[in-house]
Design a protein around this motif. Structure first.
Motif, PDB file in Angstrom:
ATOM      1  N   TRP A   1       9.769   6.023   0.129  1.00 35.36           N
ATOM      2  CA  TRP A   1      10.242   5.185   1.030  1.00 35.36           C
ATOM      3  C   TRP A   1       9.504   5.055   2.448  1.00 35.36           C
ATOM      4  O   TRP A   1       9.183   3.906   3.061  1.00 35.36           O
ATOM      5  N   TRP A   2       8.782   6.252   2.793  1.00 32.30           N
ATOM      6  CA  TRP A   2       7.539   6.102   3.804  1.00 32.30           C
ATOM      7  C   TRP A   2       6.460   5.127   3.550  1.00 32.30           C
ATOM      8  O   TRP A   2       6.257   4.171   4.307  1.00 32.30           O
TER       9      TRP A   2
ATOM     10  N   LEU B   1       4.923  -2.329   4.043  1.00 36.14           N
ATOM     11  CA  LEU B   1       5.396  -3.509   4.502  1.00 36.14           C
ATOM     12  C   LEU B   1       5.068  -3.904   5.692  1.00 36.14           C
ATOM     13  O   LEU B   1       4.737  -4.868   6.314  1.00 36.14           O
ATOM     14  N   VAL B   2       4.428  -2.834   6.572  1.00 36.91           N
ATOM     15  CA  VAL B   2       4.158  -3.215   8.018  1.00 36.91           C
ATOM     16  C   VAL B   2       2.726  -3.672   8.092  1.00 36.91           C
ATOM     17  O   VAL B   2       2.230  -4.606   8.756  1.00 36.91           O
TER      18      VAL B   2
ATOM     19  N   GLY C   1      -0.968  -8.362   8.523  1.00 39.69           N
ATOM     20  CA  GLY C   1      -2.032  -9.167   7.819  1.00 39.69           C
ATOM     21  C   GLY C   1      -1.408 -10.588   7.799  1.00 39.69           C
ATOM     22  O   GLY C   1      -2.202 -11.581   7.872  1.00 39.69           O
ATOM     23  N   PHE C   2      -0.072 -10.914   7.426  1.00 36.39           N
ATOM     24  CA  PHE C   2       0.263 -12.005   7.467  1.00 36.39           C
ATOM     25  C   PHE C   2       0.300 -13.098   8.870  1.00 36.39           C
ATOM     26  O   PHE C   2       0.208 -14.046   8.990  1.00 36.39           O
ATOM     27  N   VAL C   3       0.604 -11.985   9.969  1.00 40.66           N
ATOM     28  CA  VAL C   3       0.526 -12.608  11.217  1.00 40.66           C
ATOM     29  C   VAL C   3      -0.798 -12.853  11.848  1.00 40.66           C
ATOM     30  O   VAL C   3      -1.240 -13.639  12.450  1.00 40.66           O
TER      31      VAL C   3
END
Length: 56
Positions: free
Chosen positions: A25-26, A32-33, A38-40
């Motif tokens: 999970w971590w 995800l972060v 990278g997307f932003v």
């Protein structure tokens, strides 16, 4: 003696599985972060458009 070993082995497997799932999970949250950052923060293409920050 046999049932005691089975119970101890089962407890060890459940603890190991729970620890592995917690760790996964971590890892998923960190990925995800990184993906969101990278997307932003992707750059612009020389032609003025936005380009993909990943190669696939």
């Amino acid at each position: 003696m046999g049932p005691l070993l089975i119970v101890l082995l089962l407890a060890l497997l459940l603890f190991g599985g729970g620890f592995a799932l917690h760790l996964l999970w971590w890892v998923a949250v960190i990925v995800l972060v990184v993906w969101a950052l990278g997307f932003v923060m992707r750059g612009t293409h020389p032609s003025g458009g936005r380009h993909r920050w990943y190669r696939w």
